[in-house]
Write a protein that holds these residues in place. Structure first.
Motif, PDB file in Angstrom:
ATOM      1  N   ILE A 195       0.839  -1.209   0.000  1.00 21.77           N
ATOM      2  CA  ILE A 195       0.000   0.000   0.000  1.00 21.77           C
ATOM      3  C   ILE A 195       0.870   1.253   0.000  1.00 21.77           C
ATOM      4  O   ILE A 195       2.007   1.242   0.481  1.00 21.77           O
ATOM      5  N   PRO A 240       0.312   4.294   1.918  1.00 24.53           N
ATOM      6  CA  PRO A 240      -0.633   4.501   3.014  1.00 24.53           C
ATOM      7  C   PRO A 240      -1.318   5.862   2.945  1.00 24.53           C
ATOM      8  O   PRO A 240      -0.843   6.773   2.260  1.00 24.53           O
ATOM      9  N   ALA A 284      -0.148   8.245   9.301  1.00 26.33           N
ATOM     10  CA  ALA A 284       0.316   7.426  10.425  1.00 26.33           C
ATOM     11  C   ALA A 284       1.613   7.987  11.006  1.00 26.33           C
ATOM     12  O   ALA A 284       1.772   8.071  12.228  1.00 26.33           O
ATOM     13  N   LYS A 315       5.486   1.569  17.029  1.00 24.39           N
ATOM     14  CA  LYS A 315       5.901   1.046  15.718  1.00 24.39           C
ATOM     15  C   LYS A 315       6.541   2.120  14.843  1.00 24.39           C
ATOM     16  O   LYS A 315       7.136   1.791  13.810  1.00 24.39           O
ATOM     17  N   PHE A 316       6.388   3.390  15.202  1.00 24.96           N
ATOM     18  CA  PHE A 316       6.861   4.464  14.316  1.00 24.96           C
ATOM     19  C   PHE A 316       8.077   5.190  14.902  1.00 24.96           C
ATOM     20  O   PHE A 316       8.329   5.137  16.087  1.00 24.96           O
ATOM     21  N   PRO A 375     -10.710   0.052   3.534  1.00 24.36           N
ATOM     22  CA  PRO A 375     -10.541  -1.368   3.877  1.00 24.36           C
ATOM     23  C   PRO A 375      -9.652  -1.556   5.115  1.00 24.36           C
ATOM     24  O   PRO A 375      -8.611  -0.913   5.247  1.00 24.36           O
ATOM     25  N   ASP A 385      -7.677  -3.884   5.998  1.00 25.89           N
ATOM     26  CA  ASP A 385      -6.291  -4.343   5.807  1.00 25.89           C
ATOM     27  C   ASP A 385      -5.388  -3.203   5.352  1.00 25.89           C
ATOM     28  O   ASP A 385      -4.197  -3.195   5.662  1.00 25.89           O
ATOM     29  N   VAL A 386      -5.940  -2.231   4.635  1.00 22.60           N
ATOM     30  CA  VAL A 386      -5.132  -1.061   4.266  1.00 22.60           C
ATOM     31  C   VAL A 386      -4.711  -0.307   5.527  1.00 22.60           C
ATOM     32  O   VAL A 386      -3.540   0.039   5.715  1.00 22.60           O
ATOM     33  N   LEU A 387      -5.669  -0.092   6.418  1.00 22.57           N
ATOM     34  CA  LEU A 387      -5.352   0.667   7.635  1.00 22.57           C
ATOM     35  C   LEU A 387      -4.446  -0.132   8.570  1.00 22.57           C
ATOM     36  O   LEU A 387      -3.563   0.440   9.230  1.00 22.57           O
ATOM     37  N   LYS A 404      -2.129  -2.176   7.755  1.00 17.21           N
ATOM     38  CA  LYS A 404      -0.761  -2.062   7.266  1.00 17.21           C
ATOM     39  C   LYS A 404      -0.239  -0.621   7.435  1.00 17.21           C
ATOM     40  O   LYS A 404       0.921  -0.414   7.805  1.00 17.21           O
ATOM     41  N   ALA A 405      -1.103   0.353   7.196  1.00  8.22           N
ATOM     42  CA  ALA A 405      -0.667   1.746   7.316  1.00  8.22           C
ATOM     43  C   ALA A 405      -0.261   2.072   8.752  1.00  8.22           C
ATOM     44  O   ALA A 405       0.738   2.766   8.976  1.00  8.22           O
ATOM     45  N   PHE A 406      -1.026   1.557   9.720  1.00  7.72           N
ATOM     46  CA  PHE A 406      -0.749   1.879  11.123  1.00  7.72           C
ATOM     47  C   PHE A 406       0.053   0.763  11.801  1.00  7.72           C
ATOM     48  O   PHE A 406       0.267   0.797  13.007  1.00  7.72           O
ATOM     49  N   GLN A 407       0.457  -0.225  11.004  1.00 13.46           N
ATOM     50  CA  GLN A 407       1.311  -1.311  11.482  1.00 13.46           C
ATOM     51  C   GLN A 407       0.750  -1.960  12.746  1.00 13.46           C
ATOM     52  O   GLN A 407       1.458  -2.124  13.752  1.00 13.46           O
ATOM     53  N   THR A 408      -0.518  -2.312  12.653  1.00 14.03           N
ATOM     54  CA  THR A 408      -1.147  -2.969  13.791  1.00 14.03           C
ATOM     55  C   THR A 408      -2.063  -4.066  13.243  1.00 14.03           C
ATOM     56  O   THR A 408      -2.045  -4.371  12.050  1.00 14.03           O
ATOM     57  N   ILE A 410      -7.739  -4.364  15.986  1.00 19.58           N
ATOM     58  CA  ILE A 410      -7.555  -3.047  16.607  1.00 19.58           C
ATOM     59  C   ILE A 410      -8.125  -1.967  15.694  1.00 19.58           C
ATOM     60  O   ILE A 410      -8.834  -1.050  16.140  1.00 19.58           O
TER      61      ILE A 410
END
Lengths: 178, 178, 178, 178, 178, 178
Positions: free
Chosen positions: D66, D68, D145, D177-178, E156, E158-160, E162-166, E170
């Motif tokens: 992605i 993001p 993010a 994570k960031f 979606p 799964d996009v979020l 991955k973007a927020f690495q969680t 959650i």
């Protein structure tokens, strides 16, 4: 279609006349209290100027005539003397209020920056003529005396008396002329 | 201090001369292949024009002289005829490529919209003079013939031959004049 | 509602399709005298681009094909070569008229500043493809040959003969092709 | 000389290389947590873009990768898919917060209006590649993010817990994570 | 007549009320999850602001209330504290993501540059009040949490994730709150 | 580095204090002939406002005090009354010169469009306070009385006598006060 608040002609119906104006060689009538006449050529006279950011005016001055202190809220002006002798000037903003002046002869050019109060006076013996170009298709004009002393309705006399640090009868006397 | 890439004078050192130019009443020398002369009055001549978005030019035309097809990449032009008779025109963009033309006399005004190719031709018997106002302090001029056939170095002859749908020797012949 | 001269849809009726265009992977037909084809994707194809100041074009080039000298009056262009080898160039304004050229390969990027005359030529053996991005939703295109020699009606032949410093029959011959 | 905060070269020293960039055909490295890579070509890479209002980027996406959610504070983006299949979307401002989405294939184009939050996701089986054009020479990127959960120093955890209506340990977990 | 997409009244029908709004002294209702209320005064409330490039908002904060992280896509904000104590901050763009923060007391002023993510938190014991001025008649607001986790439909999961690495649960938990 | 004529700090050296001003809660000293005081907060006080297009001012008014007729050449103003009762007004440009006025109470908001002459008068029994936001980081102020009657050097008395259609001794009397 409308662009910029103005009506757009159908492009197929546009002709060269939409970009044309005739008559700027004719002297304006200066028989009025200030002894000058501004003949404007802007988007009102030339519809094709819409959105293009420029316009013109011819200014005629009787001997001793003035183009009284005024501002253009949307344009810088660049003035060329075609005939005669003009004293011109503009005043900078607070807190300096510096007056820049120059005596202009035929062929001389002077710039009045956007928004600043400026004036011209014919100090020669004959008529004077100038062409002014302005950086807006609709520059606007605020003549200081008319806006401050001749608004409709009047600005309260006590406001003006305090602003100009003088007495109400003097303010009322000036207001009565406009 | 610099604004807009130009050097700003110390405000205390600025004088009325920074907004002044003299000499626009003088005829330009039209003894050249096109028979015209443009005398520009922009931010180079008047430093006080910086950021103010307007400039001028005087154009002189010998009989049959032309101001050849050109564009101003940063300005609309509004032209006023002071003397003589001019045939003027501009061409719209693809796919119309319409030519708008008009014969102008003294006191006539015509607008050339920003970026469009335009020209003037003196079709009268005597000299002609016009004042052009432009909506940029630094309008730029791209004379089509000079840019296309007289660039330094040359645009490849085969590119121009194909663009103008003609033969290379004809292109080379035109290039040789510039 | 209209903004910028274009019709605005009711915001509730806007869909993702108003921001979408399909088909930029398809090769354009280059069977024409210049051997190139420009497929534009601007506010005409994508209504949602209105007021947003950007657009695209795909350019296909046959071997030896050219995108002839032209200007965009309202946009800078940044071009990326996807396939093939292009000779590209632009010419600066008066009085320099400098030609800047570069040979571009796949993955190379070149900038054509707003208003300047520029061209591309396919100098490779196969087809070439480029994507051009332009800094206006409606950049406009002035193809020099079409505007100067193919306007409707024609620019007078004697104006062009003097501008290009050549003979009227040569001008008339070029005009006949457009 | 400096324009727009950037250093201007002496015009005589400018060359075609100041308008040129090479390498946009090379795939970016997508071995990172989000599975994508943005290769920017803006005024930093091409000094000649200064003041010209346009730039580019190549985006590579690993399968399921992605780009993001992010905004460009100074640019609209127009994206063209060169390879692969992307799910793209943007969200409008308060109080609607509508999500506009589209699945894009090779040759499809999509617009992300200036300032709005948008994203892309590779939903195909192979790599995907897109070219993005942006309406600024220096568009800026705010990755949501990173700005919200990865700022330096951190936004207070209790501010984010209330903003996202969740518990502080969850916020702290994302911040870690960031 | 319409300008800028808005309907223009007939100038003769315009009154002082078209430039007027009443009620900015009234406290907004802060009984909501974030404990703050923004009362906007822009072109929707004052039609005369159209094209004038400025607007206002009053912000009320309950104790510990926040104005959650958000951006104005079309405006810089300058905020003045009238009552109370606020912790304010904004985050710069990639790749720095620096957080600038300040504790503000009554009479303090702080600037949030256009497009950047910013927030305020009432860290005092009582209510707090601020007046924000914005450099657009229609600045827009993108509340990050609402746009990212509360869009309609949802981005979606799964996009979020991955973007927020969680993890997706959650993300889904946060989405459920909006 | 300089942007917009102002010095840019090294981005690494910028701190939150560059976006901060303290003291707008303090009443200004109104012991002067007009009975008001403007405390400006613009790019001079907050360097981080450079290029951001907005600024503030606090205005204090003694009973019967006025903020005399003035223009901001580069800004629209939106004024909020914090305490007291103000009579406010602005005058449109030629040829209407219409005065729009309104009596404002605490919490009332009024707009003064860019370039127009406007004023405020405290018509209540106690002090009045307002916050003005302006659509420029450097709006400029031209106080009409100071620019017209108090410039340095003076505008010639005969020019003003004709402009205001009164006698030179009256003009000279007003000039003597400034």
């Amino acid at each position: 279609m409308k662009v910029n608040g103005g009506v757009c002609k159908d492009p197929k119906a546009v002709t060269a006349d939409d970009f044309f104006f005739s008559g700027l060689h004719k002297a304006g009538n200066t028989s009025n209290p200030v002894g000058s006449r501004v003949s404007a050529v802007n988007v009102v006279q030339i519809p094709g100027l819409n959105t293009l950011g420029i316009s013109l005016a011819r200014v005629d001055y009787a001997p001793r005539g003035i183009n009284p202190p005024h501002t253009h809220p949307r344009a810088t002006e660049i003035l060329t003397v075609l005939e005669g002798t003009l004293l011109v000037g503009f005043v900078t903003s607070n807190t300096e209020n510096r007056l820049f002046t120059k005596v202009l002869q035929k062929g001389d050019v002077f710039v009045f920056p956007i928004g600043l109060i400026h004036f011209q006076q014919n100090i020669g013996y004959g008529h004077a003529v100038a062409i002014a170009a302005l950086s807006s298709q609709n520059p606007g004009v605020i003549t200081i005396a008319n806006a401050v002393f001749g608004s409709n309705p009047d600005i309260p006399t006590d406001v003006l008396a305090k602003a100009f640090q003088t007495h109400k009868p003097i303010i009322a006397g000036i207001q009565a002329k406009f």
